[in-house]
Motif scaffolding. Structure first.
Motif, short mmCIF file in Angstrom:
data_model
loop_
_atom_site.label_atom_id
_atom_site.label_comp_id
_atom_site.label_asym_id
_atom_site.label_seq_id
_atom_site.Cartn_x
_atom_site.Cartn_y
_atom_site.Cartn_z
N ILE A 267 17.02 50.22 23.61
CA ILE A 267 18.60 51.63 22.47
C ILE A 267 18.00 50.86 21.41
N SER A 268 17.80 51.10 20.71
CA SER A 268 17.97 50.75 18.54
C SER A 268 19.70 51.00 18.81
N VAL A 269 20.39 49.91 17.51
CA VAL A 269 21.46 49.40 17.80
C VAL A 269 21.43 50.11 16.61
N MET A 270 23.12 50.48 15.52
CA MET A 270 23.06 50.64 14.12
C MET A 270 24.25 49.97 14.12
N GLY A 271 25.02 48.83 13.45
CA GLY A 271 25.95 48.45 12.32
C GLY A 271 26.01 49.29 11.21
N PHE A 272 27.24 48.52 10.38
CA PHE A 272 28.20 48.77 9.26
C PHE A 272 28.95 48.17 8.94
N ASP A 273 28.54 47.07 7.52
CA ASP A 273 29.31 46.44 7.18
C ASP A 273 28.98 45.40 6.31
N ASN A 274 27.55 44.67 7.43
CA ASN A 274 26.81 43.50 6.88
C ASN A 274 27.49 42.40 6.85
N ILE A 275 28.45 42.09 8.00
CA ILE A 275 29.55 40.83 7.92
C ILE A 275 27.66 39.86 8.24
N ILE A 276 28.00 39.09 7.61
CA ILE A 276 27.41 37.02 7.98
C ILE A 276 27.24 37.36 8.90
N PHE A 277 27.57 37.38 10.69
CA PHE A 277 27.06 37.09 11.04
C PHE A 277 26.05 38.78 11.90
N SER A 278 26.04 39.47 11.10
CA SER A 278 24.62 40.11 12.01
C SER A 278 23.13 40.05 11.54
N GLN A 279 22.72 39.17 10.60
CA GLN A 279 21.90 39.00 10.99
C GLN A 279 21.27 37.20 11.96
N TYR A 280 22.76 37.11 12.80
CA TYR A 280 21.98 35.53 13.20
C TYR A 280 21.95 36.82 14.76
N VAL A 281 22.93 37.64 15.51
CA VAL A 281 22.86 38.32 16.46
C VAL A 281 20.93 38.51 17.01
N SER A 282 21.00 38.52 18.00
CA SER A 282 19.41 38.93 18.80
C SER A 282 19.68 40.15 18.91
N PRO A 283 18.89 40.64 18.62
CA PRO A 283 17.94 41.06 17.69
C PRO A 283 18.98 41.41 16.77
N PRO A 284 18.85 40.68 15.81
CA PRO A 284 19.34 40.36 14.92
C PRO A 284 19.30 42.18 13.64
N LEU A 285 20.84 42.38 13.51
CA LEU A 285 21.24 43.77 13.28
C LEU A 285 21.04 44.00 12.10
N SER A 286 20.41 46.20 12.21
CA SER A 286 20.04 46.86 10.63
C SER A 286 21.26 47.10 10.57
N THR A 287 22.05 47.42 10.13
CA THR A 287 23.26 47.96 9.23
C THR A 287 23.33 48.37 7.78
N ILE A 288 24.93 48.88 7.30
CA ILE A 288 24.66 49.38 5.86
C ILE A 288 25.55 47.81 5.41
N GLN A 289 24.83 48.00 3.72
CA GLN A 289 25.48 47.12 2.98
C GLN A 289 26.61 47.46 2.78
N TYR A 290 28.05 46.93 2.82
CA TYR A 290 29.16 47.60 2.36
C TYR A 290 29.62 46.60 1.18
N PRO A 291 29.68 47.17 0.05
CA PRO A 291 29.83 46.19 -0.78
C PRO A 291 30.94 45.48 -1.41
N ILE A 292 31.59 45.13 -0.24
CA ILE A 292 33.60 45.04 0.06
C ILE A 292 33.70 43.84 -1.21
N GLU A 293 32.42 42.14 -1.82
CA GLU A 293 32.93 41.21 -2.42
C GLU A 293 33.05 42.13 -3.89
N LYS A 294 31.83 43.09 -4.06
CA LYS A 294 32.36 43.51 -5.58
C LYS A 294 33.23 44.50 -6.00
N MET A 295 33.66 45.81 -4.91
CA MET A 295 34.79 45.87 -4.75
C MET A 295 35.91 44.85 -5.02
N SER A 296 36.39 43.74 -4.74
CA SER A 296 37.54 43.37 -4.86
C SER A 296 37.12 42.80 -6.16
#
Length: 334
Positions: A267-296
């Protein structure tokens, strides 16, 4: 003591640009803002901030309301706001709004009672009418990650519906046609918007919406795992799942790995936010970049513009973008 000229030289921008960053008085590119703020920190430059002038009766404090004080997402907001405000001569006072309109209102009242100069509000339960009424009081505020038509010059938002549509389109482009969805709490506008994006992408692909493939969770890893277990136990035929935030997606991956321990997850799994941990899980998570830093950062500068009674000159709406990693894969041919 460092001078504005030294900040200008170190950051490689004009003194006028440094002044604009300090006062939030005009549009400055994100890159230049970061360079100026970094130079201010390195030089320990202390601007003669308008907030520190006793003559105008200000406290020099900005109040921030967020749902909770833990987790990578809200922690990122706090640190970004703090890092942006401190070089400009302001202190940050933070409180948690909790999970009800009453607790969020109590948080707002608490900050106002502490005489903060302005408020940055990340709230889900306060009504539009409450915030509209608040705008008629003396405390300037900015609403983060929310859209209120009557307060369009006080809201910094991202296009959550487009983000949900982009996530689902990615799965469709990989050949998936039966796509499940784990939503956040549908009492929250961002969760509803992301679900609507999912539905819109299916509609564009001429795929009928199936409510059995959709389940609601709580934007946490545990609720995401439970929601994934629920979907798997329904014994429905689906090859991909869009989780409306990364924590739920990480929980979903854990549930898939546990329940399908004897074979590789299909099963392919898709996330949303691109938090720092998303790239370190197994398998690394495809996601949507939520530009919260720029917004803040933009929210902070909008607050400063409001305090200085200047015309708003920031980016009010941000576009989410796709981040492709290994958790999503092309549908295997039959």
């Amino acid at each position: 003591m460092a001078t504005i000229k030294q900040v200008s030289e170190l950051s490689g921008v004009s003194q006028a640009t440094v002044s604009r960053v300090i006062n939030g008085s005009s549009r400055v590119s994100h890159d230049k803002k970061l360079r100026v703020e970094k130079a201010i920190q390195e030089l320990d430059y202390r601007p003669q901030s308008i907030a520190h002038s006793a003559a105008i009766n200000r406290s020099g404090c900005i109040g921030l309301v967020i749902p909770e004080l833990s987790g990578p997402y809200y922690g990122n907001i706090m640190s970004t706001v703090e890092d942006t405000l401190r070089p400009l001569g302001y202190q940050l006072l933070v409180t948690a709004g909790g999970q009800s309109a009453q607790s969020e209102q109590m948080a707002v009242d608490f900050l106002i009672s502490r005489r903060v100069d302005a408020l940055l509000l990340y709230t889900s339960y306060l009504s539009d009418d409450f915030l509209i009424d608040l705008s008629n009081q003396k405390n300037p505020f900015v609403v983060l990650s929310r859209s209120i038509p009557e307060l369009n010059h006080s809201c910094i938002e991202v296009d959550d519906e487009l983000g949900g549509k982009t996530a689902t389109r990615h799965l469709l482009e990989l050949g998936h046609r039966k796509i499940a969805c784990i939503t956040g709490p549908l009492s929250k506008p961002d969760a509803r918007a992301r679900l609507q994006g999912y539905r819109s992408a299916l509609e564009e692909a001429n795929i009928a919406y199936d409510s059995r493939l959709v389940t609601e969770a709580g934007f946490t890893e545990l609720t995401g795992a439970r929601a994934m277990e629920k979907l798997l136990n329904r014994e429905l035929d689906f090859s991909a799942v869009f989780c409306c935030n990364d924590l739920m997606a990480i929980g979903a991956l854990e549930a898939i790995n546990e329940l399908r321990s004897n074979q590789a997850p299909t099963i392919s799994v898709m996330g949303f936010d691109n938090i720092i941990f998303s790239q370190y899980v197994s398998p690394p998570l495809s996601t949507i970049q939520y530009p919260i830093e720029k917004m803040s950062v933009e929210a902070v500068h909008l607050l400063l513009q409001k305090l200085n009674k200047q015309k708003p000159d920031v980016q009010f709406k941000f576009t989410p973008t796709l981040v492709v990693r290994e958790s999503t894969m092309a549908l295997a041919p039959l």
